[in-house]
Design a protein around this motif. Structure first.
Motif, PDB file in Angstrom:
ATOM      1  N   TYR A  19      70.523 -89.930 -39.488  1.00 28.89           N
ATOM      2  CA  TYR A  19      70.955 -90.815 -40.575  1.00 28.89           C
ATOM      3  C   TYR A  19      71.494 -90.020 -41.762  1.00 28.89           C
ATOM      4  O   TYR A  19      72.396 -90.479 -42.464  1.00 28.89           O
ATOM      5  CB  TYR A  19      69.816 -91.748 -41.006  1.00 28.89           C
ATOM      6  N   LYS A  20      70.953 -88.804 -41.984  1.00 24.44           N
ATOM      7  CA  LYS A  20      71.456 -87.972 -43.076  1.00 24.44           C
ATOM      8  C   LYS A  20      72.866 -87.479 -42.774  1.00 24.44           C
ATOM      9  O   LYS A  20      73.717 -87.405 -43.670  1.00 24.44           O
ATOM     10  CB  LYS A  20      70.521 -86.790 -43.319  1.00 24.44           C
ATOM     11  N   SER A  23      75.125 -90.530 -43.344  1.00 29.55           N
ATOM     12  CA  SER A  23      75.302 -90.841 -44.770  1.00 29.55           C
ATOM     13  C   SER A  23      76.184 -89.796 -45.440  1.00 29.55           C
ATOM     14  O   SER A  23      77.030 -90.127 -46.283  1.00 29.55           O
ATOM     15  CB  SER A  23      73.948 -90.931 -45.479  1.00 29.55           C
ATOM     16  N   GLU A  27      79.661 -90.590 -47.376  1.00 34.62           N
ATOM     17  CA  GLU A  27      79.875 -90.136 -48.756  1.00 34.62           C
ATOM     18  C   GLU A  27      81.108 -89.242 -48.850  1.00 34.62           C
ATOM     19  O   GLU A  27      81.892 -89.345 -49.796  1.00 34.62           O
ATOM     20  CB  GLU A  27      78.644 -89.374 -49.258  1.00 34.62           C
ATOM     21  N   ALA A  61      71.404 -94.889 -43.034  1.00 33.92           N
ATOM     22  CA  ALA A  61      72.435 -94.083 -43.696  1.00 33.92           C
ATOM     23  C   ALA A  61      73.113 -94.881 -44.802  1.00 33.92           C
ATOM     24  O   ALA A  61      73.340 -94.375 -45.913  1.00 33.92           O
ATOM     25  CB  ALA A  61      73.469 -93.616 -42.675  1.00 33.92           C
ATOM     26  N   ILE A  62      73.423 -96.134 -44.511  1.00 34.73           N
ATOM     27  CA  ILE A  62      74.066 -96.997 -45.508  1.00 34.73           C
ATOM     28  C   ILE A  62      73.144 -97.208 -46.702  1.00 34.73           C
ATOM     29  O   ILE A  62      73.587 -97.211 -47.858  1.00 34.73           O
ATOM     30  CB  ILE A  62      74.457 -98.346 -44.870  1.00 34.73           C
ATOM     31  N   GLN A  64      71.031 -95.155 -47.878  1.00 36.26           N
ATOM     32  CA  GLN A  64      71.098 -93.933 -48.688  1.00 36.26           C
ATOM     33  C   GLN A  64      72.339 -93.935 -49.580  1.00 36.26           C
ATOM     34  O   GLN A  64      72.276 -93.590 -50.763  1.00 36.26           O
ATOM     35  CB  GLN A  64      71.135 -92.705 -47.767  1.00 36.26           C
ATOM     36  N   VAL A  65      73.472 -94.331 -49.015  1.00 40.16           N
ATOM     37  CA  VAL A  65      74.726 -94.328 -49.774  1.00 40.16           C
ATOM     38  C   VAL A  65      74.698 -95.408 -50.856  1.00 40.16           C
ATOM     39  O   VAL A  65      75.206 -95.206 -51.966  1.00 40.16           O
ATOM     40  CB  VAL A  65      75.935 -94.521 -48.837  1.00 40.16           C
TER      41      VAL A  65
END
Length: 248
Positions: A19-20, A23, A27, A61-62, A64-65
């Motif tokens: 997921y990092k 993300s 980004e 991931a989303i 996080q963004v």
């Protein structure tokens, strides 16, 4: 070299969570302009297929963004790229300053550079509308007697000067510092009856310099204003070496 010595040369491989990586890729696409502000983000299913991961990975991931202020939900659940404003980013920097136990002296040292610079640039670049907003702020300050509202008007005045500088780097740098003056300025106003009048006088002089497009005078009056703030800090019995407090 024996077998055990050779083994010590290597370290455990750290694999980044999927997921990092997703993300970071999203980004990067936003920052690089591949996904400009206002663009719709592909759906979770589309992103999962493109990245070759599960939808749950894309969802995290989303998230996080979104927390970074780069995405917002519109039209139901659809996500769109957005451009974070100064006020969106400043609270995060403010939290870092608090966590690092930044002192009032450190804060003032930075403000003594940033605020006069903002006034200097504002004298050169402020529009008539921006000068009108500053004049309205000063007029409202003259009519106000409640101390919390006077503090809010002071913060607004300096924010307006920063905005009138038309320098985005400066605006981003000064906003977190400005937010942290709130509780302290209120204490000074409460302990020193003359402080609010001196504050208003400094704003009058700064506004006059801005209207005259006198960059040197605007910077100098703002510098005097900041020095007066430090003097008021001491007269109010406050310690510049103490860590800053959480804004209220």
């Amino acid at each position: 070299m024996d077998a055990h010595t050779g083994a010590n040369v290597f370290q455990r491989v750290v694999v980044e969570p999927a997921y990092k990586a997703v993300s970071a890729a999203i980004e990067r696409a936003i920052v690089d302009g591949a996904l400009p502000p206002g663009a719709a983000l592909p759906t979770e299913q589309e992103l999962a297929e493109r990245f070759g991961v599960h939808r749950s990975t894309v969802r995290e991931a989303i998230r996080q963004v979104e927390q970074e202020g780069l995405l917002q939900r519109r039209e139901g659940r659809r996500l769109f790229v957005c451009l974070p404003g100064v006020h969106d980013l400043a609270p995060r920097a403010t939290r870092l300053l608090l966590l690092h136990q930044t002192t009032f002296q450190e804060l003032w040292d930075v403000a003594l550079t940033l605020e006069p610079l903002a006034a200097r640039l504002a004298a050169q670049h402020a529009s008539d509308d921006e000068l009108a907003l500053l004049a309205a702020n000063v007029a409202a300050t003259e009519a106000e007697t409640r101390l919390p509202q006077l503090v809010a008007l002071d913060m607004e005045f300096h924010a307006l000067v920063g905005s009138a500088s038309h320098n985005r780097a400066l605006m981003l740098a000064r906003e977190p510092v400005g937010l942290l003056y709130n509780p302290t300025l209120l204490q000074i106003f409460q302990r020193l009856p003359q402080a609010s009048a001196r504050n208003l006088a400094a704003h009058h002089h700064t506004l006059a310099a801005l209207r005259a497009r006198d960059a040197e005078a605007a910077a100098e009056w703002t510098r005097k204003h900041m020095v007066d703030f430090q003097r008021g800090f001491a007269l109010a019995g406050l310690d510049m070496s103490t860590p800053i407090a959480q804004p209220t």
